[in-house]
Design a protein around this motif. Structure first.
Motif, mmCIF file in Angstrom:
data_model
loop_
_atom_site.group_PDB
_atom_site.id
_atom_site.type_symbol
_atom_site.label_atom_id
_atom_site.label_comp_id
_atom_site.label_asym_id
_atom_site.label_seq_id
_atom_site.Cartn_x
_atom_site.Cartn_y
_atom_site.Cartn_z
ATOM 1 N N CYS A 193 -15.101 27.678 111.448
ATOM 2 C CA CYS A 193 -15.619 28.237 110.196
ATOM 3 C C CYS A 193 -14.441 28.804 109.401
ATOM 4 O O CYS A 193 -13.301 28.726 109.839
ATOM 5 N N CYS B 37 -17.059 35.885 110.864
ATOM 6 C CA CYS B 37 -17.876 35.314 109.780
ATOM 7 C C CYS B 37 -19.301 35.847 109.820
ATOM 8 O O CYS B 37 -20.075 35.625 108.889
ATOM 9 N N CYS C 165 -18.289 36.306 115.841
ATOM 10 C CA CYS C 165 -17.251 35.815 114.933
ATOM 11 C C CYS C 165 -17.163 36.725 113.705
ATOM 12 O O CYS C 165 -18.182 37.242 113.241
ATOM 13 N N SER D 119 -20.666 30.794 109.191
ATOM 14 C CA SER D 119 -20.657 29.411 109.685
ATOM 15 C C SER D 119 -21.866 28.636 109.166
ATOM 16 O O SER D 119 -23.007 29.106 109.250
ATOM 17 N N HIS E 65 -17.306 26.901 116.092
ATOM 18 C CA HIS E 65 -18.716 27.145 116.438
ATOM 19 C C HIS E 65 -19.313 25.890 117.079
ATOM 20 O O HIS E 65 -19.149 24.773 116.574
ATOM 21 N N ALA F 171 -13.431 31.683 109.063
ATOM 22 C CA ALA F 171 -12.704 32.775 109.715
ATOM 23 C C ALA F 171 -11.519 32.243 110.524
ATOM 24 O O ALA F 171 -10.597 32.996 110.851
HETATM 25 ZN ZN LIG Z 1 -17.408 31.965 112.366
#
Ligand SMILES: [Zn+2]
Length: 413
Positions: A253, A317, A315, A4, A260, A255
């Motif tokens: 993000c 990410c 997450c 992110s 976020h 993902a």
């Molecule tokens: Zn993320």
């Protein structure tokens, strides 16, 4: 997968490099926000009389702070003010559709708006790069409007904005999209779906090529997001915003598993809508928002009436910045609109729908071409929904700004 883009920004602003450090940082800001609101606003002086900032020592102690509500905001927004009128840079008046209640008013100082601009400047990094051009299909004419703040944020990131405003005429808006050479569109979910449907009616040589779309202003059902992505042939991101929070709250993000949160400015909780008790991560409930550094009008533990959840765990990410997943539907709908969105916005040709409730549910499906009624009827039945009337019609545009969140009583045409 890229982490992110909010993490380096929030990390630099707060000096935090871990979840634990950011939690501690947020609590310290919250104690300051409570003290500031008590010292400067007549409403909070009374509302927070029993609250001592030093008692807020962990996430568990958030419930020592009483909730605020939209009704309290309507009853006397000027009492929430923590500064003189001369320092207010912008006032946003929010009319509530379908009710007779007084409008909500939200006040911003210059530095409050500046934080939103900064969030947009960084958050849009998920979708665009310097040199890109973005078509903004949100209100942007007035200084301090969401479109204006987004344009200022994009400019800071080296990205050019084209203001299109909400989509009144789909064909004209599509013409602007092609003529402007924008590779990214920011807009209201149903309106962007309308543009995406329109695109498929054109010969391939006349189809605009986008690399990304950001959906905002109303919760976008995953079914709608998927269709926009397929029809536009690009990646689709979600943004959750709310006027009371200064428009921007959280951005998805790469993902695509939640948005976020700009945790350097806003703290998000999820509570049981009946009891107000905090819910554990992963459970759906009512979203409650707190501004951590708002100067004109702090908003502390504000019950939004919107449903959502905070996903458990980090997450995919790799970022430690907390996420939220909007679940759409106003609280009083009990998720019924969200369920209808899931069925109808997945049907070929449907870009939006109008509904009325009297002696049963009456639905009008709206499309750029007339939506396929029999297919919609079959899918509704499968979902256990049998309207007393189901019709369809083609639309050429959208009326109003489309910025209000939909409710069951509201016709959306
Ligand atoms: Zn993320």
């Amino acid at each position: 997968m890229r982490r992110s883009v909010l993490q380096p920004w929030i990390g630099a602003e707060t000096g935090c490099d871990s979840r634990e450090a950011l939690d501690r940082w947020q609590l310290a800001r919250l104690r300051e926000a409570v003290a500031y609101a008590k010292a400067n606003s007549p409403f909070y002086r009374e509302h927070l009389r029993e609250v001592r900032p030093e008692d807020i020592v962990g996430r568990d102690s958030l419930s020592r702070i009483p909730f605020t509500t939209a009704d309290q905001l309507r009853a006397g927004p000027q009492l929430w003010l923590c500064c003189g009128a001369a320092q207010v840079e912008r006032i946003v008046t929010l009319k509530t559709s379908g009710t007779t209640s007084a409008p909500k008013r939200v006040f911003f100082r210059r530095e409050d708006q500046e934080r939103t601009v900064d969030f947009f400047a960084h958050g849009m990094g998920e979708l665009v790069c310097p040199g890109d051009r973005v078509l903004i299909l949100m209100p942007g004419k007035q200084p301090g409007s969401v479109g204006d703040l987004l344009e200022r944020g994009l400019a800071r990131a080296g990205v050019q904005a084209v203001q299109g405003g909400p989509v009144a005429d789909i064909a004209a808006c599509y013409g602007l999209l092609r003529a402007s050479g924008c590779s990214c569109v920011v807009g209201i979910p149903a309106q962007v779906l309308g543009l995406a449907e329109y695109r498929t009616l054109l010969p391939p040589s006349e189809r605009a090529r986008l690399k990304s779309v950001l959906l905002s202003a109303d919760a976008a059902h995953p079914a709608l997001k998927r269709r926009v992505g397929e029809l536009m042939g690009c990646e689709v991101f979600d943004h959750f915003g709310m006027t009371e929070m200064g428009f921007g709250v959280a951005v998805e993000c790469s993902a695509h598993q939640g948005c976020h949160i700009r945790e350097n400015h806003i703290l998000v909780e999820v509570v049981d809508p009946e009891t107000g008790a905090p819910l554990p991560d992963g459970q759906t409930g009512e979203l409650v928002f707190t501004t951590l550094d708002r100067r004109a009008m702090p908003v502390l533990r504000y019950r939004t009436g919107d449903m959502g959840l905070l996903p458990a765990g980090p997450c995919p990410c790799g970022s430690f910045i907390r996420r939220m997943v909007p679940r759409g539907g106003r609280l009083r709908d009990r998720g019924r609109l969200w369920a209808l969105d899931g069925v109808l916005l997945d049907c070929p040709g449907v870009v939006d729908y109008a509904l009325e409730e009297g002696d049963g549910l009456s639905l009008t499906l709206l499309g750029v071409r007339p939506p396929e009624l029999e297919e919609a009827r079959r899918r509704l039945k499968q979902a256990g929904i049998e309207p007393v009337s189901l019709t369809s019609r083609a639309i050429t545009g959208f009326s109003g700004t489309g910025m209000q969140k939909r409710t069951l009583s509201e016709r959306s045409d």
